[in-house]
Design a protein around this motif. Structure first.
Motif, PDB file in Angstrom:
ATOM      1  N   LEU A 185     -55.998  26.439 -41.013  1.00  0.00           N
ATOM      2  CA  LEU A 185     -55.887  24.991 -41.144  1.00  0.00           C
ATOM      3  C   LEU A 185     -54.953  24.623 -42.300  1.00  0.00           C
ATOM      4  O   LEU A 185     -54.172  23.665 -42.203  1.00  0.00           O
ATOM      5  CB  LEU A 185     -57.280  24.389 -41.370  1.00  0.00           C
ATOM      6  CG  LEU A 185     -57.448  22.905 -41.076  1.00  0.00           C
ATOM      7  CD1 LEU A 185     -57.226  22.612 -39.596  1.00  0.00           C
ATOM      8  CD2 LEU A 185     -58.836  22.439 -41.465  1.00  0.00           C
ATOM      9  N   LYS A 186     -55.040  25.385 -43.388  1.00  0.00           N
ATOM     10  CA  LYS A 186     -54.157  25.145 -44.543  1.00  0.00           C
ATOM     11  C   LYS A 186     -52.700  25.356 -44.145  1.00  0.00           C
ATOM     12  O   LYS A 186     -51.810  24.587 -44.501  1.00  0.00           O
ATOM     13  CB  LYS A 186     -54.527  26.089 -45.679  1.00  0.00           C
ATOM     14  CG  LYS A 186     -55.606  25.555 -46.605  1.00  0.00           C
ATOM     15  CD  LYS A 186     -55.814  26.535 -47.744  1.00  0.00           C
ATOM     16  CE  LYS A 186     -57.128  26.271 -48.439  1.00  0.00           C
ATOM     17  NZ  LYS A 186     -57.463  27.357 -49.367  1.00  0.00           N
ATOM     18  N   LYS A 187     -52.451  26.461 -43.403  1.00  0.00           N
ATOM     19  CA  LYS A 187     -51.087  26.797 -42.984  1.00  0.00           C
ATOM     20  C   LYS A 187     -50.526  25.748 -42.034  1.00  0.00           C
ATOM     21  O   LYS A 187     -49.345  25.434 -42.058  1.00  0.00           O
ATOM     22  CB  LYS A 187     -51.058  28.169 -42.317  1.00  0.00           C
ATOM     23  CG  LYS A 187     -51.146  29.315 -43.310  1.00  0.00           C
ATOM     24  CD  LYS A 187     -51.178  30.639 -42.574  1.00  0.00           C
ATOM     25  CE  LYS A 187     -51.529  31.763 -43.543  1.00  0.00           C
ATOM     26  NZ  LYS A 187     -51.843  33.004 -42.845  1.00  0.00           N
ATOM     27  N   GLU A 188     -51.384  25.218 -41.152  1.00  0.00           N
ATOM     28  CA  GLU A 188     -50.946  24.216 -40.164  1.00  0.00           C
ATOM     29  C   GLU A 188     -50.600  22.950 -40.927  1.00  0.00           C
ATOM     30  O   GLU A 188     -49.931  22.108 -40.680  1.00  0.00           O
ATOM     31  CB  GLU A 188     -52.056  23.936 -39.167  1.00  0.00           C
ATOM     32  CG  GLU A 188     -52.472  25.146 -38.368  1.00  0.00           C
ATOM     33  CD  GLU A 188     -51.795  25.241 -37.006  1.00  0.00           C
ATOM     34  OE1 GLU A 188     -51.339  24.214 -36.501  1.00  0.00           O
ATOM     35  OE2 GLU A 188     -51.691  26.350 -36.485  1.00  0.00           O
ATOM     36  N   LYS A 194     -60.222  28.262 -41.902  1.00  0.00           N
ATOM     37  CA  LYS A 194     -59.832  27.412 -43.036  1.00  0.00           C
ATOM     38  C   LYS A 194     -58.422  27.770 -43.499  1.00  0.00           C
ATOM     39  O   LYS A 194     -57.617  26.887 -43.815  1.00  0.00           O
ATOM     40  CB  LYS A 194     -60.841  27.562 -44.177  1.00  0.00           C
ATOM     41  CG  LYS A 194     -62.105  26.726 -43.970  1.00  0.00           C
ATOM     42  CD  LYS A 194     -63.082  26.906 -45.121  1.00  0.00           C
ATOM     43  CE  LYS A 194     -64.323  26.069 -44.915  1.00  0.00           C
ATOM     44  NZ  LYS A 194     -65.382  26.413 -45.855  1.00  0.00           N
ATOM     45  N   GLU A 195     -58.132  29.061 -43.549  1.00  0.00           N
ATOM     46  CA  GLU A 195     -56.789  29.538 -43.919  1.00  0.00           C
ATOM     47  C   GLU A 195     -55.758  29.012 -42.926  1.00  0.00           C
ATOM     48  O   GLU A 195     -54.685  28.524 -43.298  1.00  0.00           O
ATOM     49  CB  GLU A 195     -56.755  31.073 -43.910  1.00  0.00           C
ATOM     50  CG  GLU A 195     -57.390  31.709 -45.128  1.00  0.00           C
ATOM     51  CD  GLU A 195     -56.570  31.475 -46.383  1.00  0.00           C
ATOM     52  OE1 GLU A 195     -55.332  31.635 -46.313  1.00  0.00           O
ATOM     53  OE2 GLU A 195     -57.164  31.083 -47.405  1.00  0.00           O
TER      54      GLU A 195
END
Lengths: 230, 49
Positions: free
Chosen positions: B46-49, B43-44
């Motif tokens: 995915l946020k960064k991407e 999830k982390e």
């Protein structure tokens, strides 16, 4: 999965199993040598483990039918989760069973119909997981496993009724039309162990289903990351 | 077999049986914890991407 339910189930299983152990080893007297003496204490965990494993395999049977009818993967997940827990209880049952064999009959194993049909049941569900691992395509895997799970679970009634239908079997029958071969204190010990193991089965199934759903989340998240990178 | 000789077999069966049940619960809890960490990590990511 609600955390409150998990804690309640965990508490029920721990308390019921702990009280049943107290009942078995402290409250209940040792039965006579004719009734197999101290080894009879194995019965109170052996029988609930047997019933729970039968129930677990029947859940696989029903979930497999539902999967074939509805093609919904939640039934496939339920089927193999319950089968895995059925195998765990099956191993527990066998540990108690072979120990009782040794103490009551003097041998670790005998080719009694109940023992043989149950061993076949364990092998069939072992093969169920082997078959699943052999097929990689998800729908095909679930369909093959459902068909095999239904066939494997047909051995449950065969094993259950083997002691009732075949004459002169060694394995005793406790519940029959003639009556119930336990006194009040024995019944309390058995019911406590049964309640504890039932709660434990439901708890294990909930945890296993949660693990499987989390693994699906991992696949979905990985796919999303891959698609963004592309 | 006298009762006193049966006792170690019965106790061993109970210890082994309990070990299997508790062991499976520990395995499930450990797996849940490991996958939970992986989900958080993804999830982390995915946020960064």
């Amino acid at each position: 999965m609600k955390k409150g339910v998990v804690w309640v189930l965990g508490a029920i299983s721990v308390v019921a199993l702990a009280v049943s152990l107290y009942w078995i080893f402290v409250v209940l007297p040792i039965v006579s040598r004719e009734q197999t003496g101290f080894s009879q204490k194995i019965f109170y965990f052996h029988m609930p483990a047997a019933i729970i494993s039968f129930v677990a395999f029947m859940v696989t049977f029903i979930a497999s039918i539902l999967f074939l009818a509805k093609k919904d993967f939640k039934y496939d997940i339920l089927a193999y989760s319950s089968a895995e827990i059925g195998l765990v209880f099956g191993v527990v049952l066998m540990i108690f069973g072979i120990t009782w064999d040794k103490l009551a009959w003097g041998v670790w194993w005998t080719w009694d119909p109940r023992l043989v049909t149950y061993l076949i049941l364990l092998f069939l569900f072992g093969a169920y997981f082997f078959l699943r691992s052999m097929v990689s395509e998800r729908m095909k895997q679930a369909r093959f496993a459902a068909v095999f799970g239904i066939i494997a679970a047909l051995d449950v009634p065969v094993s259950f009724f083997s002691t009732r239908l075949i004459k002169n079997v060694l394995h005793p029958v406790i519940f029959s039309r003639e009556g119930f071969g336990l006194d009040m204190n024995m019944t309390i010990a058995l019911l406590l162990a049964f309640a504890g193991m039932t709660a434990l089965y439901v708890l294990m199934l909930m945890l296993k289903l949660k693990v499987e759903h989390m693994m699906e989340d991992v696949h979905v998240l990985k796919d999303m990351i891959e698609s963004r990178r592309d | 077999m006298p009762d006193i000789e049966m006792a170690p077999y019965v106790l061993a069966a109970y210890v082994l049986g309990w070990a299997v049940l508790v062991g499976y619960c520990v395995y499930l809890a450990a797996k849940m914890s490991k996958i939970g960490k992986e989900v958080d990590h993804l999830k982390e990511l995915l946020k960064k991407e």
